[in-house]
Design an enzyme around this catalytic site. Structure first.
Site, PDB file in Angstrom:
ATOM      1  CE1 TYR A 148      41.861  48.554  51.256  1.00 53.83           C
ATOM      2  CE2 TYR A 148      40.620  48.371  53.364  1.00 53.83           C
ATOM      3  CZ  TYR A 148      42.010  48.214  52.665  1.00 53.83           C
ATOM      4  OH  TYR A 148      42.920  47.659  53.511  1.00 53.83           O
ATOM      5  NE  ARG A 155      45.077  43.339  49.401  1.00 51.98           N
ATOM      6  CZ  ARG A 155      45.459  44.386  50.138  1.00 51.98           C
ATOM      7  NH1 ARG A 155      46.579  44.885  50.016  1.00 51.98           N
ATOM      8  NH2 ARG A 155      44.720  45.028  51.078  1.00 51.98           N
ATOM      9  CE1 TYR A 209      43.219  45.554  61.322  1.00 53.31           C
ATOM     10  CE2 TYR A 209      42.715  46.316  59.224  1.00 53.31           C
ATOM     11  CZ  TYR A 209      43.571  46.485  60.367  1.00 53.31           C
ATOM     12  OH  TYR A 209      44.507  47.208  60.160  1.00 53.31           O
ATOM     13  NE  ARG A 222      49.112  46.303  61.041  1.00 52.11           N
ATOM     14  CZ  ARG A 222      47.958  46.908  60.624  1.00 52.11           C
ATOM     15  NH1 ARG A 222      48.127  47.928  59.872  1.00 52.11           N
ATOM     16  NH2 ARG A 222      46.976  46.215  61.207  1.00 52.11           N
ATOM     17  CD  GLU A 323      47.561  54.397  54.873  1.00 46.32           C
ATOM     18  OE1 GLU A 323      46.226  54.203  55.040  1.00 46.32           O
ATOM     19  OE2 GLU A 323      47.924  54.132  53.716  1.00 46.32           O
TER      20      GLU A 323
END
Ligand code: 3EB
Length: 332
Positions: A148, A155, A209, A222, A323
């Protein structure tokens, strides 16, 4: 002379295989694309539409189809890498990369996002609104870091390399889930006009983060308002940047629901008005099949009237057990 663009609001119909043909027939000519969730290759697949098979088991169903629809005619195009459809306001596309389970993920994520940005710039739908990311072994060790995290590096670098800044109001709503095998699937909704991006004050914006979650932050917001519809990103039991209740699925679910409430409340401040749960679709991703009965019990009590799919998937942090992503549109 400037072109006048009327913003369309995306619509979503979620169905099991038995209802698919009816939906496709009813919406013919206005379909943006189809996502098929199924553990084994579904019988139906589209060659005339943007389509992706997401290799995840669905609880209680053989398969689950998400049919994304426009209120206007949608024109489908194919080139070497993509299928995509455009309605003059929105573009929906799918990119499927084979053999994503071998080798490093970073260059594959970089190439996928670079190709998407090139497509969006070329076609005149530059605003990336919502992205669906699925790839195998998301929590497995890659070359020196978790896969990940490799994905996040690729990305992020693609955003930077194409001159797209990773910051407030600049990154799409998204989800990122782990499958068991095979392909990297990246589906995307883009627009001629920017979306209204939503953040959650209970949570650190993901692109901020701290470094303990990887060398490059995940580039997503979000949620996003597109016309009168709200697309809520994958939402989990994170407060600030920390995972809460690592061992307890029901407590994680409670925290996730609180985060969903806050994202929806933030969207209301920006004009989101849908109220009827009949217009609400949820995808619930569970790491462990054994958690399905309790999670389902709680969610049915919470969201009576919504369309809910339960899927078994690896969530992008090893300590996250559940999730939820949401789509909410007004019903006439
Ligand atoms: C989180 O809040 C949980 O990497 O695109 C949710 C939605 C998550 C999108 C992504 C990751 C992504 O950090 C994980």
């Amino acid at each position: 002379m400037t072109e006048k663009i009327t913003v369309t609001s995306p619509r979503l119909v979620c169905v099991s295989p038995a209802q698919l043909e009816v939906v496709l027939a009813k919406s013919a000519g206005t379909i943006l694309g189809v996502l098929a969730y199924a553990a084994t290759r579904p019988e139906w697949s589209a060659d005339a539409l943007p389509y992706a098979w997401v290799t995840l088991p669905v609880f209680r169903e053989e398969a689950w189809y998400e049919v994304w629809i426009s209120s206007r005619a949608a024109v489908v195009s194919h080139d070497s890498e993509f299928s995509f459809s455009c309605d003059g306001s929105l573009l929906f596309g799918s990119l499927v990369v084979d053999d994503a389970d071998s080798g490093q993920l970073e260059p594959k994520a970089f190439a996928a996002y670079t190709a998407i940005f090139d497509l969006l710039d070329r076609t005149g739908y530059p605003e990336l609104l919502r992205v669906w990311n699925y790839f195998p072994d998301i929590n497995a060790a890659g070359r020196g870091m978790e896969r990940y995290r490799e994905f996040n590096v690729g990305r992020y670098e693609a955003f930077c390399r194409r001159g797209r800044s990773v910051g407030e109001g600049m990154v799409p709503a998204a989800c990122a889930l782990g499958t068991r095998r095979g392909t990297l699937v990246v589906c995307f909704l883009a627009g001629k006009m920017p979306g209204v991006f939503i953040e959650n004050p209970r949570q650190t914006n993901a692109y901020r983060y701290p470094g303990d979650f990887g060398p490059r932050s995940p580039a997503f917001s979000r949620g996003v308002l597109v016309g009168d519809a709200l697309l809520v990103s994958g939402t989990a039991s994170i407060v600030g940047s920390r995972t809460m209740h690592p061992e307890d699925v029901l407590r994680q679910l409670g925290e996730t629901l609180e985060n969903l409430r806050v994202v929806i409340a933030q969207a209301r401040v920006r004009g989101f008005a849908a109220q009827d749960p009949a217009g609400l679709c949820l995808n619930v991703y569970l790491r462990h099949a054994t958690d399905f009965p309790v999670v389902r019990g709680r969610l049915e009590a919470e969201f009576g009237g919504a369309r809910i799919a339960y899927l078994q998937a690896d969530v992008c942090r090893a300590d996250l057990l559940v999730e939820i992503e949401a789509f909410w549109m007004p019903v006439p």
